[in-house]
Design a protein around this motif. Structure first.
Motif, short mmCIF file in Angstrom:
data_model
loop_
_atom_site.label_atom_id
_atom_site.label_comp_id
_atom_site.label_asym_id
_atom_site.label_seq_id
_atom_site.Cartn_x
_atom_site.Cartn_y
_atom_site.Cartn_z
N SER A 144 0.83 -1.21 0.00
CA SER A 144 0.00 0.00 0.00
C SER A 144 0.87 1.27 0.00
N THR A 145 2.03 1.23 0.69
CA THR A 145 2.92 2.38 0.68
C THR A 145 3.49 2.61 -0.71
N LEU A 146 3.89 1.51 -1.38
CA LEU A 146 4.40 1.63 -2.74
C LEU A 146 3.33 2.16 -3.68
N LYS A 147 2.11 1.74 -3.48
CA LYS A 147 1.02 2.24 -4.31
C LYS A 147 0.77 3.73 -4.07
N SER A 148 0.93 4.15 -2.80
CA SER A 148 0.76 5.57 -2.49
C SER A 148 1.91 6.40 -3.05
N LEU A 149 3.11 5.83 -3.08
CA LEU A 149 4.25 6.55 -3.64
C LEU A 149 4.05 6.85 -5.12
N LEU A 150 3.45 5.92 -5.82
CA LEU A 150 3.27 6.06 -7.26
C LEU A 150 1.88 6.55 -7.64
N ASP A 151 1.18 7.18 -6.70
CA ASP A 151 -0.14 7.73 -6.97
C ASP A 151 0.00 8.90 -7.95
N LEU A 152 -0.48 8.72 -9.16
CA LEU A 152 -0.28 9.72 -10.21
C LEU A 152 -0.99 11.02 -9.89
N GLU A 153 -2.20 10.94 -9.34
CA GLU A 153 -2.95 12.15 -9.04
C GLU A 153 -2.25 12.99 -7.97
N ALA A 154 -1.72 12.32 -6.94
CA ALA A 154 -1.02 13.05 -5.88
C ALA A 154 0.29 13.64 -6.39
N LEU A 155 0.96 12.93 -7.29
CA LEU A 155 2.21 13.45 -7.85
C LEU A 155 1.96 14.69 -8.71
N VAL A 156 0.93 14.64 -9.54
CA VAL A 156 0.62 15.79 -10.40
C VAL A 156 0.19 16.99 -9.57
N ALA A 157 -0.46 16.74 -8.44
CA ALA A 157 -0.90 17.85 -7.59
C ALA A 157 0.28 18.62 -7.01
N LEU A 158 1.43 17.95 -6.83
CA LEU A 158 2.62 18.60 -6.28
C LEU A 158 3.59 19.05 -7.37
N TRP A 159 3.18 18.96 -8.63
CA TRP A 159 4.09 19.36 -9.70
C TRP A 159 4.45 20.84 -9.64
N PRO A 160 3.53 21.78 -9.35
CA PRO A 160 3.96 23.19 -9.27
C PRO A 160 5.04 23.42 -8.22
N LEU A 161 4.91 22.76 -7.06
CA LEU A 161 5.92 22.92 -6.03
C LEU A 161 7.25 22.32 -6.48
N GLU A 271 -0.62 12.55 5.76
CA GLU A 271 0.20 11.42 5.33
C GLU A 271 1.59 11.51 5.94
N ASP A 272 2.34 10.42 5.76
CA ASP A 272 3.68 10.35 6.31
C ASP A 272 4.56 11.40 5.64
N ILE A 273 5.47 11.98 6.43
CA ILE A 273 6.34 13.04 5.93
C ILE A 273 7.23 12.52 4.81
N TRP A 274 7.67 11.26 4.90
CA TRP A 274 8.55 10.72 3.87
C TRP A 274 7.79 10.50 2.57
N LEU A 275 6.51 10.19 2.68
CA LEU A 275 5.69 10.02 1.48
C LEU A 275 5.51 11.35 0.74
N VAL A 276 5.22 12.40 1.49
CA VAL A 276 5.05 13.72 0.86
C VAL A 276 6.38 14.22 0.30
N SER A 277 7.47 13.99 1.06
CA SER A 277 8.79 14.44 0.58
C SER A 277 9.18 13.71 -0.70
#
Length: 435
Positions: A144-161, A271-277
């Motif tokens: 589940s952690t690996l799936k969250s790491l590769l969550d495309l929607e969450a990754l695209v949401a942080l693209w501007p940052l 979420e976990d700080i390492w996941l967001v980082s």
């Protein structure tokens, strides 16, 4: 005694079989409850330890990394730049120490591509954050952690940052290549004023900013930059230092634009700080890869130059290159990565990770105070190791900036505590004082 044992035995024999065996599951349930309570107690002790020491360890790590990153970037400038120009008097090159000249006017530059430095550091940061996210998630939740790491929607949401931070890292590397690392860090303190301006214009923040202190910090940074330009001996050194100052100012603007909503990204997610980082660092890596057709064409055409090459050619002879008729040429005495480059990439990687921890557990105000402290230590370290000469104007400007940032942070802390409920002020005050 014997009659009592017989009586007890007859009583147990007269009881139903189910009632006699009911003590076994009760004992097992008690043991499970005892283990659960012990586990909960250990967890509370770990959380108490983390809450007690995080306000001290996080700023200490950030100050250490803030000192090492620009220092490593300064030490990675291991190549000497030669400039040769042909005019009516012949070919003239930058003076270098040889049999006839004792002074050396050649500038120290990075012998590698700046994009290769940022790409490597962002790749290491992404791998490190992914490893820590999988490690803290536990063996049972790795899928589940690996799936969250590769969550495309969450990754695209942080693209501007990721775009802002990636461009900021590239401009900072280019600024450190042109100007000195202390000057780049000093000019970067202007981001406090830029943050206030962006907050007022973009998110319509109507609270009262400490404009006088912010303007004082920016003016002191400008004085330090002007003093550094005055130190440059040749016109070439002055032009290069001015170019680095403008790049540092651009990086400060990008950093301030990212700081407006980066703290909200780290603190607003449960979420976990390492996941967001990992998501932020991965989008920074993706942005750097997308920048390669613009600033890394040499790397795309010759991949071996990622490690072994650089933006300048090797000098065919000592301190000489053929400028052509009425032209100018530049060359360096070495190209490619070395130990200083690896150290610079490692410190940039650590800075990206520690910045996320600071914004997660403390605040952007605490981050500004830590930056000011590391800036003062950096100036002293550069003087001690002989990277920069001592300048009274620069030293006084750095003292003014450090004191002004401390007063700014103290005022912001008092205002933040005043907006908190009275029941929460003691804990907040303890954490802010520790920071």
């Amino acid at each position: 005694v014997g009659s009592s044992d017989d009586t007890i035995g007859r009583r147990r024999a007269s009881q139903p079989m189910g009632h006699r065996r009911s003590s076994l599951p009760v004992n097992a349930a008690t043991a499970e409850l005892h283990e659960a309570l012990l586990g909960q107690g250990n967890k509370l002790q770990e959380e108490s330890f983390s809450a007690r020491w995080t306000p001290y360890l996080a700023p200490a790590f950030y100050i250490a990394v803030g000192l090492l990153q620009p220092l490593a970037s300064e030490l990675s400038k291991s190549a000497l730049l030669t400039v040769c120009t042909e005019d009516t008097n012949g070919i003239s090159c930058t003076r270098a120490p040889d049999g006839s000249e004792s002074s050396d006017e050649r500038l120290r530059v990075m012998p590698f591509f700046k994009l290769s430095l940022t790409l490597s550091s962002e790749f290491m940061s992404s791998v490190g954050c992914a490893f820590m996210a999988l490690l803290t998630g536990g063996a049972a939740q790795r899928y589940s952690t690996l799936k969250s790491l590769l969550d495309l929607e969450a990754l695209v949401a942080l693209w501007p940052l990721g775009l802002v931070y990636s461009a900021g890292d590239f401009f900072q590397a280019a600024a450190c290549n042109s100007a000195s690392a202390p000057m780049v860090i000093v000019i970067g303190q202007c981001k406090l004023l830029a943050v206030a301006i962006f907050s007022r214009l973009l998110i319509k923040n109507r609270r009262s900013f400490q404009w006088c202190r912010l303007i004082t910090i920016s003016c002191a940074a400008a004085i330090c930059a002007v003093a550094t330009l005055g130190e440059a001996g040749s016109s070439l050194a002055q032009r290069v230092a001015l170019h680095g100052s403008l790049l540092a100012l651009l990086k400060a603007g990008l950093s301030s634009f990212g700081a407006v909503f980066s703290e909200r990204v780290y603190k607003g997610k449960a979420e976990d700080i390492w996941l967001v980082s990992f998501r932020v660092q991965f989008m920074m890596l993706a942005t750097s890869c997308a920048m390669m057709p613009l600033v890394g064409r040499e790397i795309l055409s010759q991949p071996s130059t990622f490690i072994r090459g650089g933006p300048q050619i090797l000098c065919p002879e000592f301190n000489w290159c053929p400028p052509g008729v009425g032209g100018t040429c530049t060359c360096v005495d070495r190209t490619g990565w070395d130990g200083g480059t690896v150290l610079a990439a490692a410190t940039i990687c650590a800075n990206g990770i520690v910045t996320g921890l600071i914004l997660k557990h403390l605040s952007a105000v605490a981050k500004s105070v830590c930056s000011a402290v590391s800036m003062a230590f950096l100036y002293v370290a550069c003087i001690c190791i002989g990277v920069r000469p001592f300048c009274t104007v620069q030293a006084l400007a750095i003292i003014i900036i450090s004191v002004s940032i401390y007063e700014y942070a103290a005022k912001e802390r008092s205002l933040a505590l005043a907006r908190k409920p009275r029941s929460l002020r003691s804990g907040e005050d303890q954490l802010a004082s520790a920071a």
